[in-house]
Design an enzyme around this catalytic site. Structure first.
Site, PDB file in Angstrom:
ATOM      1  N   ASP A   1       0.874  -1.122   0.026  1.00 40.02           N
ATOM      2  CA  ASP A   1       0.001  -0.067  -0.160  1.00 40.02           C
ATOM      3  C   ASP A   1       0.799   1.180   0.034  1.00 40.02           C
ATOM      4  OD1 ASP A   1      -2.214   1.487   0.309  1.00 40.02           O
ATOM      5  OD2 ASP A   1      -1.728   1.875   2.741  1.00 40.02           O
ATOM      6  N   LEU A   2       0.256   2.390  -0.295  1.00 39.23           N
ATOM      7  CA  LEU A   2       1.271   3.403  -0.388  1.00 39.23           C
ATOM      8  C   LEU A   2       1.311   4.469   0.702  1.00 39.23           C
ATOM      9  CD1 LEU A   2       3.226   5.608  -2.127  1.00 39.23           C
ATOM     10  CD2 LEU A   2       1.146   6.546  -3.022  1.00 39.23           C
ATOM     11  N   ASP A   3      -0.182   5.032   0.826  1.00 30.45           N
ATOM     12  CA  ASP A   3      -0.496   6.193   1.884  1.00 30.45           C
ATOM     13  C   ASP A   3      -0.172   5.465   3.313  1.00 30.45           C
ATOM     14  OD1 ASP A   3      -0.956   8.180   0.093  1.00 30.45           O
ATOM     15  OD2 ASP A   3      -2.827   7.325  -0.155  1.00 30.45           O
TER      16      ASP A   3
ATOM     17  N   THR B   1       1.810  10.238   4.003  1.00 31.61           N
ATOM     18  CA  THR B   1       0.378  10.986   3.695  1.00 31.61           C
ATOM     19  C   THR B   1      -0.735  10.863   4.361  1.00 31.61           C
ATOM     20  OG1 THR B   1       0.504   9.268   2.087  1.00 31.61           O
ATOM     21  CG2 THR B   1       1.142  11.338   1.168  1.00 31.61           C
TER      22      THR B   1
ATOM     23  N   LYS C   1      -9.030   5.206   6.184  1.00 37.28           N
ATOM     24  CA  LYS C   1      -7.999   4.776   5.720  1.00 37.28           C
ATOM     25  C   LYS C   1      -8.056   3.653   4.731  1.00 37.28           C
ATOM     26  CE  LYS C   1      -4.622   6.416   9.270  1.00 37.28           C
ATOM     27  NZ  LYS C   1      -3.673   5.900  10.393  1.00 37.28           N
ATOM     28  N   GLY C   2      -7.474   3.736   3.469  1.00 33.89           N
ATOM     29  CA  GLY C   2      -7.467   2.699   2.640  1.00 33.89           C
ATOM     30  C   GLY C   2      -8.754   2.797   1.776  1.00 33.89           C
TER      31      GLY C   2
ATOM     32  N   ARG D   1     -11.789   7.881  -2.288  1.00 38.66           N
ATOM     33  CA  ARG D   1     -12.054   9.375  -2.087  1.00 38.66           C
ATOM     34  C   ARG D   1     -13.658   9.296  -1.830  1.00 38.66           C
ATOM     35  NH1 ARG D   1      -9.879  13.302  -6.221  1.00 38.66           N
ATOM     36  NH2 ARG D   1      -8.135  12.113  -6.206  1.00 38.66           N
TER      37      ARG D   1
ATOM     38  N   SER E   1      -2.736   0.655  -4.355  1.00 35.50           N
ATOM     39  CA  SER E   1      -3.095   1.502  -3.557  1.00 35.50           C
ATOM     40  C   SER E   1      -4.543   2.206  -3.961  1.00 35.50           C
ATOM     41  CB  SER E   1      -2.202   2.771  -3.781  1.00 35.50           C
ATOM     42  OG  SER E   1      -2.833   4.107  -3.403  1.00 35.50           O
ATOM     43  N   ALA E   2      -5.304   2.643  -3.102  1.00 38.65           N
ATOM     44  CA  ALA E   2      -6.790   3.119  -3.524  1.00 38.65           C
ATOM     45  C   ALA E   2      -6.392   4.517  -4.174  1.00 38.65           C
ATOM     46  CB  ALA E   2      -7.540   3.531  -2.543  1.00 38.65           C
ATOM     47  N   SER E   3      -5.465   5.314  -4.054  1.00 39.74           N
ATOM     48  CA  SER E   3      -5.160   6.639  -4.561  1.00 39.74           C
ATOM     49  C   SER E   3      -5.037   6.947  -5.745  1.00 39.74           C
ATOM     50  CB  SER E   3      -4.003   7.355  -3.712  1.00 39.74           C
ATOM     51  OG  SER E   3      -3.524   8.482  -4.164  1.00 39.74           O
TER      52      SER E   3
ATOM     53  N   ASN F   1      -3.862   9.693  -6.666  1.00 42.50           N
ATOM     54  CA  ASN F   1      -2.626  10.358  -6.923  1.00 42.50           C
ATOM     55  C   ASN F   1      -1.146   9.478  -6.756  1.00 42.50           C
ATOM     56  OD1 ASN F   1      -3.936  13.173  -6.876  1.00 42.50           O
ATOM     57  ND2 ASN F   1      -4.779  12.506  -4.832  1.00 42.50           N
TER      58      ASN F   1
ATOM     59  N   LYS G   1     -11.134  -1.050  -1.324  1.00 44.48           N
ATOM     60  CA  LYS G   1     -10.676  -2.002  -0.127  1.00 44.48           C
ATOM     61  C   LYS G   1     -11.803  -1.837   1.055  1.00 44.48           C
ATOM     62  CE  LYS G   1      -5.780  -0.839  -0.879  1.00 44.48           C
ATOM     63  NZ  LYS G   1      -4.682  -0.125  -0.347  1.00 44.48           N
TER      64      LYS G   1
ATOM     65  N   GLU H   1       0.147  -3.116   4.817  1.00 36.34           N
ATOM     66  CA  GLU H   1      -0.764  -2.380   4.780  1.00 36.34           C
ATOM     67  C   GLU H   1      -0.856  -1.497   6.243  1.00 36.34           C
ATOM     68  OE1 GLU H   1      -3.602  -0.826   3.826  1.00 36.34           O
ATOM     69  OE2 GLU H   1      -3.739  -1.613   1.816  1.00 36.34           O
ATOM     70  N   ASP H   2      -1.535  -0.401   6.082  1.00 38.09           N
ATOM     71  CA  ASP H   2      -1.690   0.180   7.339  1.00 38.09           C
ATOM     72  C   ASP H   2      -3.040   0.446   7.827  1.00 38.09           C
ATOM     73  OD1 ASP H   2      -2.210   2.402   5.346  1.00 38.09           O
ATOM     74  OD2 ASP H   2      -2.111   3.888   6.940  1.00 38.09           O
TER      75      ASP H   2
HETATM   76  C1  BG6 Z   1      -5.795   5.462   0.274  1.00 37.14           C
HETATM   77  C2  BG6 Z   1      -5.807   6.550   1.567  1.00 37.14           C
HETATM   78  O1  BG6 Z   1      -4.732   5.290   0.114  1.00 37.14           O
HETATM   79  O2  BG6 Z   1      -6.264   6.410  -0.977  1.00 37.14           O
HETATM   80  C3  BG6 Z   1      -7.326   6.992   1.743  1.00 37.14           C
HETATM   81  O3  BG6 Z   1      -5.428   5.731   2.517  1.00 37.14           O
HETATM   82  C4  BG6 Z   1      -7.788   7.805   0.476  1.00 37.14           C
HETATM   83  O4  BG6 Z   1      -7.344   7.899   2.947  1.00 37.14           O
HETATM   84  C5  BG6 Z   1      -7.655   6.755  -0.820  1.00 37.14           C
HETATM   85  O5  BG6 Z   1      -8.984   8.516   0.506  1.00 37.14           O
HETATM   86  C6  BG6 Z   1      -7.792   7.831  -2.076  1.00 37.14           C
HETATM   87  O6  BG6 Z   1      -6.760   8.636  -2.357  1.00 37.14           O
HETATM   88  P1  BG6 Z   1      -6.931  10.046  -3.477  1.00 37.14           P
HETATM   89  O7  BG6 Z   1      -5.480  10.136  -3.272  1.00 37.14           O
HETATM   90  O8  BG6 Z   1      -7.280   9.264  -4.805  1.00 37.14           O
HETATM   91  O9  BG6 Z   1      -7.888  10.567  -2.727  1.00 37.14           O
HETATM   92 MG    MG Z   2      -2.517   2.935   3.554  1.00 37.94          MG
END
Ligand code: BG6
Ligand code: MG
Length: 217
Positions: free
Chosen positions: A8-10, A16, A44-45, A48, A113-115, A117, A144, A168-169
């Protein structure tokens, strides 16, 4: 035999999670909802959109889709203000050495990662070159604790979940790893990550080879 590590990233590789919290907290306040750091563990995880929906639920608020889109864009703009200031110093303790060790052991490495970004954050923190595969929120449709992101990672690496470890965190992420048939390492506090196969305060605590031994590969 162990085949791969999926990270996982964040909150695992980069610091972050605190920026997500600050941006969501500010956003929630703007619609008169207040939530605690403890409640934040549930964000977390999570994607958005689902994060916003949880916050609205906590505040007993319901809003039309268009309004939700605006709030998500605002939260992301505030979040990116932090991200745009990041550099390699914001990788979490031990991360770079740990990834170097994984590379030297010729393990396959993916990001899960779910992000949306993620690519930008990997670039800013100079971590991109460690990853054979990057699966992020731009590629997944299920959040997730659904295991989709990790299963896609395993497939792209051409490895079996049972021969891979997820780091994972988040509570949701550990559940996703287990539902997908992966071994899991929780990074953070035991109170949040009780179900993981191994819990570490940070990646500084153990060598990759020790983790592999501990998980009985
Ligand atoms: C996860 C974070 O990695 O990404 C969440 O733990 C976040 O807190 C999710 O909501 C989505 O991220 P982003 O950057 O697309 O808003
Ligand atoms: Mg995380």
């Amino acid at each position: 035999m162990i085949q791969a590590f999926i990270f996982d990233l964040d909150g695992v590789l980069v610091d972050t999670a605190k920026y997500h919290f600050r941006a969501w907290h500010r956003l929630a306040k703007s619609i008169d909802i207040h939530f605690t750091e403890e409640e934040n563990e549930q964000l977390k995880g999570v994607s958005r959109k689902e994060s916003l929906e949880k916050i609205m639920q906590w505040g007993g608020v319901s809003l039309p889709e268009k309004e939700k889109e605006k709030l998500m864009a605002l939260k992301n703009a505030w979040y990116l203000e932090f991200v745009n200031e990041m550099d390699a110093s914001e990788t979490l303790p031990g991360v770079r050495l740990f990834l170097e060790e994984c590379r030297a052991m010729q393990l396959k490495i993916a990001l899960g990662s779910a992000s949306k970004n993620a690519v930008q954050i990997l670039q800013r923190t100079e971590l991109s070159s460690f990853f054979d595969v990057v699966i992020d929120g731009t590629k997944t449709s299920k959040s997730k604790p659904h295991p989709q992101v990790f299963l896609m990672g395993a497939e792209a690496l051409d490895v079996q979940p049972a021969k891979s470890v997820v780091f994972e965190d988040s509570i949701a992420g550990i559940e996703a790893a287990q539902r997908g048939g992966f071994k899991s390492v929780g990074i953070g506090k035991a109170q949040n990550l009780g179900k993981a196969d191994l819990i570490l305060e940070s990646l500084q605590r153990k060598k990759a080879s020790e983790i592999i031994n501990h998980l009985n590969f």
